[in-house]
Scaffold this motif. Structure first.
Motif, PDB file in Angstrom:
ATOM      1  N   ALA A  20      28.906 -33.357 -86.079  1.00  0.00           N
ATOM      2  CA  ALA A  20      30.209 -33.569 -85.298  1.00  0.00           C
ATOM      3  C   ALA A  20      30.450 -32.008 -84.110  1.00  0.00           C
ATOM      4  O   ALA A  20      31.380 -32.599 -83.634  1.00  0.00           O
ATOM      5  N   VAL A  21      29.658 -31.576 -84.186  1.00  0.00           N
ATOM      6  CA  VAL A  21      29.467 -30.885 -83.170  1.00  0.00           C
ATOM      7  C   VAL A  21      29.589 -31.179 -81.727  1.00  0.00           C
ATOM      8  O   VAL A  21      29.950 -30.770 -81.025  1.00  0.00           O
ATOM      9  N   ARG A  22      28.205 -32.094 -81.775  1.00  0.00           N
ATOM     10  CA  ARG A  22      27.724 -33.038 -80.544  1.00  0.00           C
ATOM     11  C   ARG A  22      28.607 -33.623 -80.293  1.00  0.00           C
ATOM     12  O   ARG A  22      30.047 -33.313 -79.179  1.00  0.00           O
ATOM     13  N   LEU A  23      29.929 -33.796 -80.754  1.00  0.00           N
ATOM     14  CA  LEU A  23      30.629 -35.207 -80.516  1.00  0.00           C
ATOM     15  C   LEU A  23      31.527 -34.085 -79.687  1.00  0.00           C
ATOM     16  O   LEU A  23      32.765 -34.722 -78.987  1.00  0.00           O
ATOM     17  N   SER A  24      31.844 -33.157 -80.918  1.00  0.00           N
ATOM     18  CA  SER A  24      32.922 -31.950 -79.991  1.00  0.00           C
ATOM     19  C   SER A  24      32.779 -31.415 -78.685  1.00  0.00           C
ATOM     20  O   SER A  24      33.676 -31.483 -78.041  1.00  0.00           O
ATOM     21  N   ARG A  25      32.164 -31.624 -78.288  1.00  0.00           N
ATOM     22  CA  ARG A  25      30.430 -31.036 -76.686  1.00  0.00           C
ATOM     23  C   ARG A  25      31.254 -31.845 -75.888  1.00  0.00           C
ATOM     24  O   ARG A  25      30.926 -31.791 -74.487  1.00  0.00           O
ATOM     25  N   VAL A  26      31.763 -33.124 -76.376  1.00  0.00           N
ATOM     26  CA  VAL A  26      31.450 -34.157 -75.129  1.00  0.00           C
ATOM     27  C   VAL A  26      32.844 -34.533 -74.499  1.00  0.00           C
ATOM     28  O   VAL A  26      33.646 -33.556 -75.057  1.00  0.00           O
ATOM     29  N   GLN A  30      38.680 -33.645 -77.358  1.00  0.00           N
ATOM     30  CA  GLN A  30      39.336 -32.903 -78.484  1.00  0.00           C
ATOM     31  C   GLN A  30      39.284 -32.258 -79.255  1.00  0.00           C
ATOM     32  O   GLN A  30      38.852 -33.537 -80.039  1.00  0.00           O
ATOM     33  N   VAL A  31      38.659 -30.440 -80.099  1.00  0.00           N
ATOM     34  CA  VAL A  31      38.400 -30.936 -81.831  1.00  0.00           C
ATOM     35  C   VAL A  31      39.401 -31.368 -82.412  1.00  0.00           C
ATOM     36  O   VAL A  31      39.230 -31.851 -83.654  1.00  0.00           O
ATOM     37  N   LYS A  32      40.356 -31.079 -82.187  1.00  0.00           N
ATOM     38  CA  LYS A  32      41.612 -32.308 -83.196  1.00  0.00           C
ATOM     39  C   LYS A  32      41.048 -33.572 -82.996  1.00  0.00           C
ATOM     40  O   LYS A  32      41.333 -33.991 -84.632  1.00  0.00           O
ATOM     41  N   THR A  33      40.541 -34.332 -82.334  1.00  0.00           N
ATOM     42  CA  THR A  33      40.750 -35.311 -82.002  1.00  0.00           C
ATOM     43  C   THR A  33      39.122 -35.707 -83.260  1.00  0.00           C
ATOM     44  O   THR A  33      39.540 -36.952 -83.842  1.00  0.00           O
ATOM     45  N   VAL A  34      38.723 -35.048 -83.478  1.00  0.00           N
ATOM     46  CA  VAL A  34      36.894 -35.400 -83.532  1.00  0.00           C
ATOM     47  C   VAL A  34      37.021 -35.121 -84.868  1.00  0.00           C
ATOM     48  O   VAL A  34      36.981 -36.418 -85.377  1.00  0.00           O
ATOM     49  N   ALA A  35      37.961 -33.747 -85.027  1.00  0.00           N
ATOM     50  CA  ALA A  35      38.107 -33.859 -86.820  1.00  0.00           C
ATOM     51  C   ALA A  35      39.305 -34.886 -87.011  1.00  0.00           C
ATOM     52  O   ALA A  35      38.928 -35.548 -88.241  1.00  0.00           O
ATOM     53  N   PHE A  43      39.884 -26.849 -88.163  1.00  0.00           N
ATOM     54  CA  PHE A  43      39.883 -25.888 -88.308  1.00  0.00           C
ATOM     55  C   PHE A  43      38.313 -25.268 -88.916  1.00  0.00           C
ATOM     56  O   PHE A  43      37.739 -24.618 -88.334  1.00  0.00           O
ATOM     57  N   MET A  44      38.059 -26.482 -89.471  1.00  0.00           N
ATOM     58  CA  MET A  44      36.510 -26.432 -90.169  1.00  0.00           C
ATOM     59  C   MET A  44      35.492 -26.235 -89.611  1.00  0.00           C
ATOM     60  O   MET A  44      34.641 -25.902 -88.572  1.00  0.00           O
ATOM     61  N   LEU A  45      35.923 -28.013 -88.166  1.00  0.00           N
ATOM     62  CA  LEU A  45      34.790 -28.026 -87.183  1.00  0.00           C
ATOM     63  C   LEU A  45      35.269 -26.835 -86.520  1.00  0.00           C
ATOM     64  O   LEU A  45      33.373 -26.696 -85.846  1.00  0.00           O
ATOM     65  N   SER A  46      35.949 -25.932 -85.974  1.00  0.00           N
ATOM     66  CA  SER A  46      35.456 -24.277 -85.029  1.00  0.00           C
ATOM     67  C   SER A  46      34.644 -23.790 -85.593  1.00  0.00           C
ATOM     68  O   SER A  46      33.761 -23.536 -84.563  1.00  0.00           O
ATOM     69  N   LYS A  47      34.925 -23.705 -86.970  1.00  0.00           N
ATOM     70  CA  LYS A  47      33.849 -23.237 -87.674  1.00  0.00           C
ATOM     71  C   LYS A  47      32.779 -23.234 -87.770  1.00  0.00           C
ATOM     72  O   LYS A  47      31.553 -22.422 -87.411  1.00  0.00           O
ATOM     73  N   TRP A  48      32.004 -24.914 -87.850  1.00  0.00           N
ATOM     74  CA  TRP A  48      30.828 -24.979 -87.112  1.00  0.00           C
ATOM     75  C   TRP A  48      30.649 -25.149 -85.724  1.00  0.00           C
ATOM     76  O   TRP A  48      29.315 -24.875 -85.834  1.00  0.00           O
ATOM     77  N   ARG A  49      31.065 -25.483 -84.669  1.00  0.00           N
ATOM     78  CA  ARG A  49      30.631 -24.569 -83.488  1.00  0.00           C
ATOM     79  C   ARG A  49      30.528 -23.623 -83.361  1.00  0.00           C
ATOM     80  O   ARG A  49      29.977 -23.463 -82.299  1.00  0.00           O
ATOM     81  N   LYS A  50      31.115 -22.572 -84.115  1.00  0.00           N
ATOM     82  CA  LYS A  50      30.778 -20.780 -83.898  1.00  0.00           C
ATOM     83  C   LYS A  50      29.862 -20.765 -85.061  1.00  0.00           C
ATOM     84  O   LYS A  50      28.915 -19.968 -84.183  1.00  0.00           O
ATOM     85  N   LEU A  61      19.667 -31.330 -82.741  1.00  0.00           N
ATOM     86  CA  LEU A  61      20.540 -32.972 -82.641  1.00  0.00           C
ATOM     87  C   LEU A  61      20.176 -33.784 -81.965  1.00  0.00           C
ATOM     88  O   LEU A  61      19.380 -33.655 -80.881  1.00  0.00           O
ATOM     89  N   PRO A  62      21.186 -35.099 -82.219  1.00  0.00           N
ATOM     90  CA  PRO A  62      20.349 -36.509 -81.873  1.00  0.00           C
ATOM     91  C   PRO A  62      19.858 -36.287 -79.725  1.00  0.00           C
ATOM     92  O   PRO A  62      21.213 -36.024 -79.867  1.00  0.00           O
ATOM     93  N   LYS A  63      19.078 -36.915 -79.441  1.00  0.00           N
ATOM     94  CA  LYS A  63      19.166 -37.087 -78.318  1.00  0.00           C
ATOM     95  C   LYS A  63      20.735 -37.678 -77.730  1.00  0.00           C
ATOM     96  O   LYS A  63      21.227 -36.513 -76.594  1.00  0.00           O
ATOM     97  N   ALA A  64      21.155 -38.556 -78.125  1.00  0.00           N
ATOM     98  CA  ALA A  64      22.273 -39.360 -77.378  1.00  0.00           C
ATOM     99  C   ALA A  64      23.459 -39.291 -78.633  1.00  0.00           C
ATOM    100  O   ALA A  64      23.331 -40.093 -80.043  1.00  0.00           O
TER     101      ALA A  64
END
Length: 83
Positions: A20-26, A30-35, A43-50, A61-64
């Motif tokens: 999920a963190v990897r997807l949000s870094r594409v 947007q974090v909201k869209t991925v979540a 908020f949960m995804l933002s916490k995982w990113r932090k 993390l998976p390579k791709a």
């Protein structure tokens, strides 16, 4: 009116969190869209990113990122912009 009974608590694997963190870094994603696409609260995804930034959420993390989910999330973003 409050719900009766205990709240349901979900536990997510470390691999799910890291993906999920990897997807949000594409770029452009947007974090909201991925979540929303993953069925979790932004908020949960933002916490995982932090946690990943701070080093408390570690792992490989998976390579791709698979093309399927990224393409679907991009389609979701396009639909959100239309409405």
């Amino acid at each position: 009116m409050p719900r009766s009974g205990p709240r349901q608590i979900y536990k997510y694997s470390k691999e799910f969190k890291l993906a999920a963190v990897r997807l949000s870094r594409v770029p452009g994603m947007q974090v909201k869209t991925v979540a929303t696409a993953l069925g979790i609260h932004p908020f949960m995804l933002s916490k995982w990113r932090k946690d990943a930034r701070d080093g408390t959420l570690r792992g490989r993390l998976p390579k791709a990122t698979p093309a399927g989910p990224a393409r679907e999330i991009a389609q979701l973003q396009a639909l959100e912009k239309q409405h």
